[in-house]
Scaffold this motif. Sequence first.
Motif, PDB file in Angstrom:
ATOM      1  N   ASP A 119       0.817  -1.171   0.038  1.00 18.15           N
ATOM      2  CA  ASP A 119      -0.034   0.042  -0.093  1.00 18.15           C
ATOM      3  C   ASP A 119       0.887   1.093  -0.061  1.00 18.15           C
ATOM      4  N   GLN A 120       1.717   1.191   0.621  1.00 17.29           N
ATOM      5  CA  GLN A 120       3.071   2.380   0.568  1.00 17.29           C
ATOM      6  C   GLN A 120       3.656   2.354  -0.648  1.00 17.29           C
ATOM      7  N   TRP A 121       3.744   1.424  -1.368  1.00 10.59           N
ATOM      8  CA  TRP A 121       4.267   1.433  -2.714  1.00 10.59           C
ATOM      9  C   TRP A 121       3.116   2.021  -3.703  1.00 10.59           C
ATOM     10  N   ILE A 122       1.859   1.626  -3.501  1.00  7.05           N
ATOM     11  CA  ILE A 122       1.012   2.309  -4.158  1.00  7.05           C
ATOM     12  C   ILE A 122       0.757   3.832  -4.126  1.00  7.05           C
ATOM     13  N   GLN A 123       0.969   4.406  -2.909  1.00  6.28           N
ATOM     14  CA  GLN A 123       0.672   5.657  -2.684  1.00  6.28           C
ATOM     15  C   GLN A 123       1.900   6.316  -3.365  1.00  6.28           C
ATOM     16  N   GLU A 124       2.989   5.652  -3.154  1.00  4.30           N
ATOM     17  CA  GLU A 124       4.309   6.280  -3.882  1.00  4.30           C
ATOM     18  C   GLU A 124       4.128   6.489  -5.656  1.00  4.30           C
ATOM     19  N   LEU A 125       3.386   5.463  -5.953  1.00  9.92           N
ATOM     20  CA  LEU A 125       3.059   5.358  -7.710  1.00  9.92           C
ATOM     21  C   LEU A 125       2.031   6.352  -7.951  1.00  9.92           C
ATOM     22  N   ILE A 126       1.154   6.736  -6.885  1.00  8.20           N
ATOM     23  CA  ILE A 126       0.251   7.753  -7.210  1.00  8.20           C
ATOM     24  C   ILE A 126       1.083   9.219  -7.069  1.00  8.20           C
ATOM     25  N   ASN A 127       1.945   9.286  -6.236  1.00 12.45           N
ATOM     26  CA  ASN A 127       2.745  10.467  -6.088  1.00 12.45           C
ATOM     27  C   ASN A 127       3.546  10.636  -7.264  1.00 12.45           C
ATOM     28  N   MET A 128       4.111   9.745  -8.025  1.00 10.00           N
ATOM     29  CA  MET A 128       5.053   9.825  -9.213  1.00 10.00           C
ATOM     30  C   MET A 128       4.329  10.127 -10.413  1.00 10.00           C
ATOM     31  N   GLY A 129       2.961  10.135 -10.573  1.00  8.99           N
ATOM     32  CA  GLY A 129       2.401  10.490 -11.776  1.00  8.99           C
ATOM     33  C   GLY A 129       2.084  11.678 -12.092  1.00  8.99           C
ATOM     34  N   ASP A 130       2.180  12.201 -13.195  1.00  6.07           N
ATOM     35  CA  ASP A 130       1.896  13.806 -13.696  1.00  6.07           C
ATOM     36  C   ASP A 130       0.684  14.275 -13.509  1.00  6.07           C
ATOM     37  N   GLU A 131      -0.203  13.216 -13.649  1.00  6.15           N
ATOM     38  CA  GLU A 131      -1.855  13.430 -13.120  1.00  6.15           C
ATOM     39  C   GLU A 131      -1.961  12.756 -11.941  1.00  6.15           C
ATOM     40  N   LYS A 132      -3.061  13.549 -11.083  1.00  5.31           N
ATOM     41  CA  LYS A 132      -3.455  12.937  -9.814  1.00  5.31           C
ATOM     42  C   LYS A 132      -4.334  11.586 -10.352  1.00  5.31           C
ATOM     43  N   MET A 133      -4.409  10.424  -9.697  1.00  7.60           N
ATOM     44  CA  MET A 133      -5.252   9.341  -9.768  1.00  7.60           C
ATOM     45  C   MET A 133      -6.535   9.799  -9.324  1.00  7.60           C
ATOM     46  N   THR A 134      -7.751   9.369  -9.867  1.00  7.90           N
ATOM     47  CA  THR A 134      -8.917   9.576  -9.540  1.00  7.90           C
ATOM     48  C   THR A 134      -9.195   8.473  -8.341  1.00  7.90           C
ATOM     49  N   GLU A 135     -10.269   8.500  -7.640  1.00  9.42           N
ATOM     50  CA  GLU A 135     -10.455   7.546  -6.555  1.00  9.42           C
ATOM     51  C   GLU A 135     -10.598   5.991  -7.123  1.00  9.42           C
ATOM     52  N   LYS A 136     -11.132   6.058  -8.302  1.00  6.70           N
ATOM     53  CA  LYS A 136     -11.612   4.898  -9.098  1.00  6.70           C
ATOM     54  C   LYS A 136     -10.391   4.250  -9.546  1.00  6.70           C
ATOM     55  N   GLN A 137      -9.491   5.180 -10.112  1.00  5.34           N
ATOM     56  CA  GLN A 137      -8.321   4.766 -10.584  1.00  5.34           C
ATOM     57  C   GLN A 137      -7.430   4.027  -9.366  1.00  5.34           C
ATOM     58  N   LEU A 138      -7.372   4.557  -8.461  1.00  5.83           N
ATOM     59  CA  LEU A 138      -6.594   4.018  -7.357  1.00  5.83           C
ATOM     60  C   LEU A 138      -7.138   2.763  -7.033  1.00  5.83           C
ATOM     61  N   LYS A 139      -8.560   2.555  -6.863  1.00  3.46           N
ATOM     62  CA  LYS A 139      -9.245   1.083  -6.478  1.00  3.46           C
ATOM     63  C   LYS A 139      -8.828   0.218  -7.357  1.00  3.46           C
ATOM     64  N   ILE A 140      -8.692   0.635  -9.011  1.00  7.70           N
ATOM     65  CA  ILE A 140      -8.279  -0.442  -9.739  1.00  7.70           C
ATOM     66  C   ILE A 140      -6.903  -0.711  -9.744  1.00  7.70           C
ATOM     67  N   VAL A 141      -6.106  -0.052  -9.293  1.00  3.34           N
ATOM     68  CA  VAL A 141      -4.601  -0.380  -9.208  1.00  3.34           C
ATOM     69  C   VAL A 141      -4.381  -1.418  -7.754  1.00  3.34           C
ATOM     70  N   GLN A 142      -4.960  -0.932  -6.885  1.00  2.76           N
ATOM     71  CA  GLN A 142      -5.120  -1.951  -5.601  1.00  2.76           C
ATOM     72  C   GLN A 142      -5.805  -3.334  -5.913  1.00  2.76           C
ATOM     73  N   ALA A 143      -6.731  -3.227  -6.408  1.00  2.00           N
ATOM     74  CA  ALA A 143      -7.266  -4.535  -6.930  1.00  2.00           C
ATOM     75  C   ALA A 143      -6.519  -5.256  -7.946  1.00  2.00           C
ATOM     76  N   ALA A 144      -5.927  -4.753  -9.076  1.00  2.00           N
ATOM     77  CA  ALA A 144      -5.114  -5.264  -9.766  1.00  2.00           C
ATOM     78  C   ALA A 144      -3.576  -6.061  -9.093  1.00  2.00           C
ATOM     79  N   VAL A 145      -3.099  -5.232  -8.224  1.00  3.57           N
ATOM     80  CA  VAL A 145      -2.045  -5.766  -7.361  1.00  3.57           C
ATOM     81  C   VAL A 145      -2.390  -7.107  -6.750  1.00  3.57           C
ATOM     82  N   GLU A 146      -3.617  -7.100  -6.077  1.00  2.22           N
ATOM     83  CA  GLU A 146      -4.306  -8.150  -5.283  1.00  2.22           C
ATOM     84  C   GLU A 146      -4.466  -9.050  -6.126  1.00  2.22           C
ATOM     85  N   VAL A 147      -5.235  -8.978  -7.194  1.00  4.64           N
ATOM     86  CA  VAL A 147      -5.411 -10.150  -8.102  1.00  4.64           C
ATOM     87  C   VAL A 147      -4.063 -10.761  -9.007  1.00  4.64           C
ATOM     88  N   PHE A 148      -3.432  -9.990  -9.356  1.00  6.68           N
ATOM     89  CA  PHE A 148      -1.987 -10.504 -10.008  1.00  6.68           C
ATOM     90  C   PHE A 148      -1.386 -11.310  -8.873  1.00  6.68           C
TER      91      PHE A 148
END
Length: 221
Positions: free
Chosen positions: A8-37
């Motif tokens: 979760d800390q890495w996902i937060q860093e991933l969010i911070n690295m982006g040029d554009e802020k992730m939406t709440e839905k996009q964040l949920k997608i990334v978190q879910a993808a990490v879990e499922v993959f």
Amino acid sequence: MPQQEPVDQWIQELINMGDEKMTEKQLKIVQAAVEVFAEKGYASSSTSEIAQKAGVAEGTIFRHYKTKKDLLISIVSPMMSKLLAPFVLNDFKEVLEGEFPTLEGFLYAVAVNRLHFARKHLKIIKILLQEIPFQPVLQEEFKQHIARRVIGRFTEIIEHFKAKGEVIDMPTPVLLQFAISAMIGLFITHFIILPDQPWDEEQEIRHTVNLILHGMSAPQL
């Protein structure tokens, strides 16, 4: 307050690295993808399953990522280049730069250090172990940001012990390939192939180091 999971800390860093802020839905997608993959592997996962876990429509995923592969690469590639490499190298620095009187001591320290790291960051490590062999983009990222820097130091260490007469006179790349394959095999067996099988970690590390040092042949009488 419970401690935040490392991934979760890495996902937060991933969010911070982006040029554009992730939406709440996009964040949920990334978190879910990490879990499922991590749980099922890339090939056995589906965007519909990720969407269900994220609580979004499947079409929402494709508004942000053209394909499932784009979703995987968008998560793992920046993590490897900007997050994983510093985690790996900084956490590994003490071992790589340490002074070990024997090759056995060095190999044991490597195994203990990397198993500890893998356990702390298991989800992303599982994704990397599962997908690097099949994803050329991730292979190149790994070579560029991690492997070349670590292999250089490993080469120096092997050459040092060869000069001391502790290692057989074979090409160093061959020796490294054998040792690294044995170590990675230990990780894959424990964390991916047989994760639920009870094991004695200390004993398994010692067995692996012993096999690297002496092979499978019985002593000649």
